[in-house]
Scaffold this active site. Structure first.
Site, PDB file in Angstrom:
ATOM      1  N   GLU A   1       0.872  -1.173   0.000  1.00 12.68           N
ATOM      2  CA  GLU A   1       0.000   0.000   0.000  1.00 12.68           C
ATOM      3  C   GLU A   1       0.906   1.220   0.000  1.00 12.68           C
ATOM      4  O   GLU A   1       1.947   1.214   0.650  1.00 12.68           O
ATOM      5  CB  GLU A   1      -0.873   0.033   1.247  1.00 12.68           C
ATOM      6  CG  GLU A   1      -1.857  -1.098   1.313  1.00 12.68           C
ATOM      7  CD  GLU A   1      -2.393  -1.318   2.722  1.00 12.68           C
ATOM      8  OE1 GLU A   1      -1.867  -0.722   3.679  1.00 12.68           O
ATOM      9  OE2 GLU A   1      -3.317  -2.118   2.856  1.00 12.68           O
TER      10      GLU A   1
ATOM     11  N   TYR B   1       7.824   2.161  -7.291  1.00 11.71           N
ATOM     12  CA  TYR B   1       7.118   0.877  -7.381  1.00 11.71           C
ATOM     13  C   TYR B   1       6.691   0.568  -8.818  1.00 11.71           C
ATOM     14  O   TYR B   1       6.764  -0.575  -9.261  1.00 11.71           O
ATOM     15  CB  TYR B   1       5.919   0.856  -6.439  1.00 11.71           C
ATOM     16  CG  TYR B   1       6.303   0.985  -4.983  1.00 11.71           C
ATOM     17  CD1 TYR B   1       7.316   0.212  -4.437  1.00 11.71           C
ATOM     18  CD2 TYR B   1       5.659   1.890  -4.149  1.00 11.71           C
ATOM     19  CE1 TYR B   1       7.671   0.332  -3.099  1.00 11.71           C
ATOM     20  CE2 TYR B   1       6.009   2.014  -2.814  1.00 11.71           C
ATOM     21  CZ  TYR B   1       7.018   1.227  -2.294  1.00 11.71           C
ATOM     22  OH  TYR B   1       7.368   1.344  -0.979  1.00 11.71           O
TER      23      TYR B   1
END
Length: 163
Positions: free
Chosen positions: A118, A130
């Site tokens: 998350e 990411y």
């Protein structure tokens, strides 16, 4: 956390963290996130048998400096990144990339084939990191993170399958 002495660093070395690294990870967390989390909270995250941690270090004229950490958990064929932080003076110097690369190999050795995390929707640098590592958005948690001043920020749920 000490500030770097120069604008360049040696390639960060990532290794599996041990109990002796908890204090350093607590300091890194506080520096990376500007939150009073500390070593006790890091130790609590690492209590479950499924949890593990990595630490990134680089050399400095005064010795070895911890510059980043990653806390993860593995269950069945899934791994989750619980927290990843890099000391502000060492951001954009491939420390996060080194941690993510090591994490994939480490989690794969524990049977993971899918990776989750998350990230705050307003954290553009982390989202870019990411994304470059192959993570894709698969969900959203509204008002998940509480910021100072009572502001809430959504969490993006990201996933990467093993390559």
């Amino acid at each position: 956390m000490p500030e770097p002495r120069t604008m360049t660093i040696n390639t960060p070395i990532v290794r599996t963290a041990s109990a002796k690294d908890i204090e350093a990870m607590g300091k890194l967390f506080e520096a990376a996130f500007d939150e009073p989390y500390g070593a006790a909270a890091i130790a609590d995250l690492l209590k479950p048998p499924s949890a593990w941690a990595l630490i990134a270090e680089t050399s400095d004229p005064e010795g070895i400096l911890p510059v980043g950490f990653l806390i993860g958990s593995t269950a069945a064929d899934e791994a989750e990144i619980l927290s990843l932080g890099v000391s502000p003076g060492y951001r954009r110097k491939r420390v996060g990339v080194a941690l993510l690369n090591f994490m994939v190999h480490h989690a794969k050795s524990k049977g993971a084939e899918k990776f989750f995390l998350e990230v705050a929707a307003d954290n553009a640098a982390a989202i870019a990191l990411y994304g470059a590592a192959g993570f894709k958005r698969v969900g959203l948690r509204r008002n998940y993170y509480k910021r100072r001043g009572g502001i809430f920020v959504d969490a993006l749920i990201l996933r990467r399958d093993s390559i």
